[in-house]
Design a protein around this motif. Sequence first.
Motif, PDB file in Angstrom:
ATOM      1  N   SER A 105       0.823  -1.214   0.000  1.00 37.47           N
ATOM      2  CA  SER A 105       0.000   0.000   0.000  1.00 37.47           C
ATOM      3  C   SER A 105       0.852   1.258   0.000  1.00 37.47           C
ATOM      4  O   SER A 105       0.412   2.303  -0.481  1.00 37.47           O
ATOM      5  N   ALA A 106       2.043   1.182   0.585  1.00 42.91           N
ATOM      6  CA  ALA A 106       2.944   2.332   0.589  1.00 42.91           C
ATOM      7  C   ALA A 106       3.582   2.541  -0.779  1.00 42.91           C
ATOM      8  O   ALA A 106       3.767   3.671  -1.230  1.00 42.91           O
ATOM      9  N   LEU A 107       3.897   1.447  -1.467  1.00 40.48           N
ATOM     10  CA  LEU A 107       4.584   1.535  -2.758  1.00 40.48           C
ATOM     11  C   LEU A 107       3.617   1.712  -3.921  1.00 40.48           C
ATOM     12  O   LEU A 107       3.924   2.386  -4.901  1.00 40.48           O
ATOM     13  N   LEU A 108       2.459   1.050  -3.831  1.00 37.44           N
ATOM     14  CA  LEU A 108       1.410   1.230  -4.837  1.00 37.44           C
ATOM     15  C   LEU A 108       0.371   2.141  -4.194  1.00 37.44           C
ATOM     16  O   LEU A 108       0.704   2.977  -3.385  1.00 37.44           O
ATOM     17  N   SER A 236       4.557  -1.400 -12.345  1.00 34.31           N
ATOM     18  CA  SER A 236       5.724  -0.546 -12.611  1.00 34.31           C
ATOM     19  C   SER A 236       5.276   0.858 -13.015  1.00 34.31           C
ATOM     20  O   SER A 236       5.882   1.857 -12.612  1.00 34.31           O
ATOM     21  N   GLY A 237       4.211   0.911 -13.792  1.00 29.49           N
ATOM     22  CA  GLY A 237       3.658   2.213 -14.188  1.00 29.49           C
ATOM     23  C   GLY A 237       3.173   3.001 -12.988  1.00 29.49           C
ATOM     24  O   GLY A 237       3.350   4.225 -12.914  1.00 29.49           O
ATOM     25  N   PHE A 238       2.552   2.303 -12.017  1.00 30.47           N
ATOM     26  CA  PHE A 238       2.111   2.973 -10.794  1.00 30.47           C
ATOM     27  C   PHE A 238       3.295   3.585 -10.048  1.00 30.47           C
ATOM     28  O   PHE A 238       3.235   4.710  -9.559  1.00 30.47           O
ATOM     29  N   LEU A 239       4.377   2.805  -9.958  1.00 29.61           N
ATOM     30  CA  LEU A 239       5.556   3.265  -9.221  1.00 29.61           C
ATOM     31  C   LEU A 239       6.224   4.446  -9.920  1.00 29.61           C
ATOM     32  O   LEU A 239       6.798   5.323  -9.263  1.00 29.61           O
ATOM     33  N   LEU A 240       6.140   4.470 -11.243  1.00 26.12           N
ATOM     34  CA  LEU A 240       6.849   5.493 -12.017  1.00 26.12           C
ATOM     35  C   LEU A 240       5.940   6.610 -12.523  1.00 26.12           C
ATOM     36  O   LEU A 240       6.397   7.476 -13.270  1.00 26.12           O
ATOM     37  N   HIS A 241       4.668   6.609 -12.091  1.00 28.62           N
ATOM     38  CA  HIS A 241       3.721   7.550 -12.710  1.00 28.62           C
ATOM     39  C   HIS A 241       4.108   9.014 -12.485  1.00 28.62           C
ATOM     40  O   HIS A 241       3.816   9.883 -13.308  1.00 28.62           O
ATOM     41  N   ALA A 242       4.814   9.294 -11.367  1.00 33.41           N
ATOM     42  CA  ALA A 242       5.228  10.671 -11.097  1.00 33.41           C
ATOM     43  C   ALA A 242       6.316  11.121 -12.065  1.00 33.41           C
ATOM     44  O   ALA A 242       6.459  12.317 -12.334  1.00 33.41           O
ATOM     45  N   VAL A 246       1.910  10.148 -16.271  1.00 36.40           N
ATOM     46  CA  VAL A 246       0.687   9.490 -16.734  1.00 36.40           C
ATOM     47  C   VAL A 246      -0.136   9.139 -15.500  1.00 36.40           C
ATOM     48  O   VAL A 246       0.387   8.621 -14.520  1.00 36.40           O
ATOM     49  N   GLU A 247      -1.431   9.448 -15.528  1.00 30.51           N
ATOM     50  CA  GLU A 247      -2.285   9.221 -14.366  1.00 30.51           C
ATOM     51  C   GLU A 247      -2.432   7.734 -14.064  1.00 30.51           C
ATOM     52  O   GLU A 247      -2.368   6.885 -14.965  1.00 30.51           O
ATOM     53  N   LEU A 248      -2.665   7.426 -12.767  1.00 32.42           N
ATOM     54  CA  LEU A 248      -2.830   6.041 -12.339  1.00 32.42           C
ATOM     55  C   LEU A 248      -3.979   5.361 -13.082  1.00 32.42           C
ATOM     56  O   LEU A 248      -3.874   4.201 -13.484  1.00 32.42           O
ATOM     57  N   THR A 249      -5.079   6.081 -13.250  1.00 32.36           N
ATOM     58  CA  THR A 249      -6.246   5.511 -13.930  1.00 32.36           C
ATOM     59  C   THR A 249      -5.910   5.146 -15.376  1.00 32.36           C
ATOM     60  O   THR A 249      -6.306   4.082 -15.865  1.00 32.36           O
ATOM     61  N   THR A 250      -5.181   6.004 -16.048  1.00 33.54           N
ATOM     62  CA  THR A 250      -4.791   5.745 -17.442  1.00 33.54           C
ATOM     63  C   THR A 250      -3.908   4.506 -17.532  1.00 33.54           C
ATOM     64  O   THR A 250      -4.076   3.678 -18.438  1.00 33.54           O
ATOM     65  N   ILE A 251      -2.984   4.377 -16.583  1.00 35.54           N
ATOM     66  CA  ILE A 251      -2.093   3.207 -16.567  1.00 35.54           C
ATOM     67  C   ILE A 251      -2.897   1.930 -16.361  1.00 35.54           C
ATOM     68  O   ILE A 251      -2.715   0.943 -17.079  1.00 35.54           O
ATOM     69  N   ALA A 252      -3.798   1.943 -15.356  1.00 32.17           N
ATOM     70  CA  ALA A 252      -4.597   0.754 -15.050  1.00 32.17           C
ATOM     71  C   ALA A 252      -5.518   0.385 -16.210  1.00 32.17           C
ATOM     72  O   ALA A 252      -5.638  -0.792 -16.580  1.00 32.17           O
ATOM     73  N   LEU A 253      -6.168   1.384 -16.796  1.00 31.76           N
ATOM     74  CA  LEU A 253      -7.092   1.139 -17.905  1.00 31.76           C
ATOM     75  C   LEU A 253      -6.338   0.588 -19.119  1.00 31.76           C
ATOM     76  O   LEU A 253      -6.815  -0.337 -19.790  1.00 31.76           O
ATOM     77  N   SER A 254      -5.153   1.121 -19.384  1.00 29.53           N
ATOM     78  CA  SER A 254      -4.343   0.633 -20.508  1.00 29.53           C
ATOM     79  C   SER A 254      -3.951  -0.829 -20.298  1.00 29.53           C
ATOM     80  O   SER A 254      -4.013  -1.638 -21.231  1.00 29.53           O
TER      81      SER A 254
END
Length: 432
Positions: A105-108, A236-242, A246-254
């Motif tokens: 939860s801290a990392l994601l 990995s996208g979640f960790l690097l989104h900053a 790219v927004e978290l939602t966009t990464i998850a949806l993709s």
Amino acid sequence: MEIILASLIFIICYIFIMTEKVNRAIVTMAGGTLLLLTGIYTTERMFMHYIDWNTIALLFSMMVLIAITEKTGLFSFIAIRFAQKVKGAPLPLLLGAGILTGLGSALLDNVTTVLIFVPVMLKITKLLKLPAFPYLITIIFSSNIGGAATLIGDPPNIMIGQAVDHLTFSSFLVHVAPIALIMFFIMLLMVTLLFRKKIKRHSMDTDELLRLNASAYLKKSPMLYQSVSVLVMTISGFLLHAFIHVELTTIALSGAILLLLLTERELATEKIFEKVEWVTLFFFIGLFTLVGGLEEVGIIDELARAIVLSTDGDYVQTTLLILWVSGLFSGIVDNIPFVAAMIPVVQEFESYGMVYLDPIWWSLALGACLGGNATLVGASANVVVAGLAEGAKQKISFVRFMLYGFPLVILSLIIVTIYIYFRYLIPYMGQP
């Protein structure tokens, strides 16, 4: 009149959610419909302003990813291996679940973490014939406390980080992570004391567990490698989104769409959609509309302004009051809309002569994140876990959860009060 109507609809719906006499999704959707019929807001306002479609899309995407991955037997494999590592011992299993969830939860973010980990834990407890409740409630507590530690761990932190430029990822690690870590170990001690006698080992079941061949549960088809690859890419996208902006939602949806395309020949899309927790998604939609009614009539804004008036602008009192109000209020409604309402109010504190706002921001973040442990509707992760548990016929009672969650929140707020006071307020008061 509108204030009374919105308040009554919210209170009545909340009572129905607590009593669990009617499906919670139907209750919240009915409440949102009543707000439309009574003219509290328009359909356009409800759909375009109050329903957080980013959250809904993120949840849907992760549910799709998890549903496809589950078909490969990966979670069964992980569950068996994890249980075998601790030799089926219930208490190490409980503590391991908490530590893994807190770290994830801290990392994601905490919603993604519980979506990945809860199906695993449900399989383990079923295999070992252990009660699921102690493990699920530990996962919820761990997800909210772990999520409080970092900028990306919980939506309120993300919102605060976006509103205040100098509050970076490292700022949260320095200022919030230490107290979150302390609260995490206190929570683990608490659940150990509460549940150690309720989770008992069954020797025959343990022997059977140790004899199992975990690899036999893996379906080594192209779908397995595709699922693991896309899931790793998404995380990995979640960790690097900053960094990739790219927004978290966009990464998850993709990730979800890509995996659906890759696995379409092996697994029908209709079968995947049947596994989506639609009740949970519609409960979220209804909850957003209910809280939107309170926002529309100004109740949340007035509550925020009342904080300033009640303390006459006193810096120390305002900081601690925000901590407690955000902590207690976030247990009643989802913490996301409350933080959204509070951010502009805190920004206005500069006009009251409060130049050093950082302790107030930390109070708001900690109160909102830790306060989410009070009830099943206090945080997004709670609702997701409840939905997954209900789907596995391990329903979590609203009242039963609150009997454990509310005392933890009060203890958390007391400890954080001491932390905020001694780390920030005493040094501030000592300045000339």
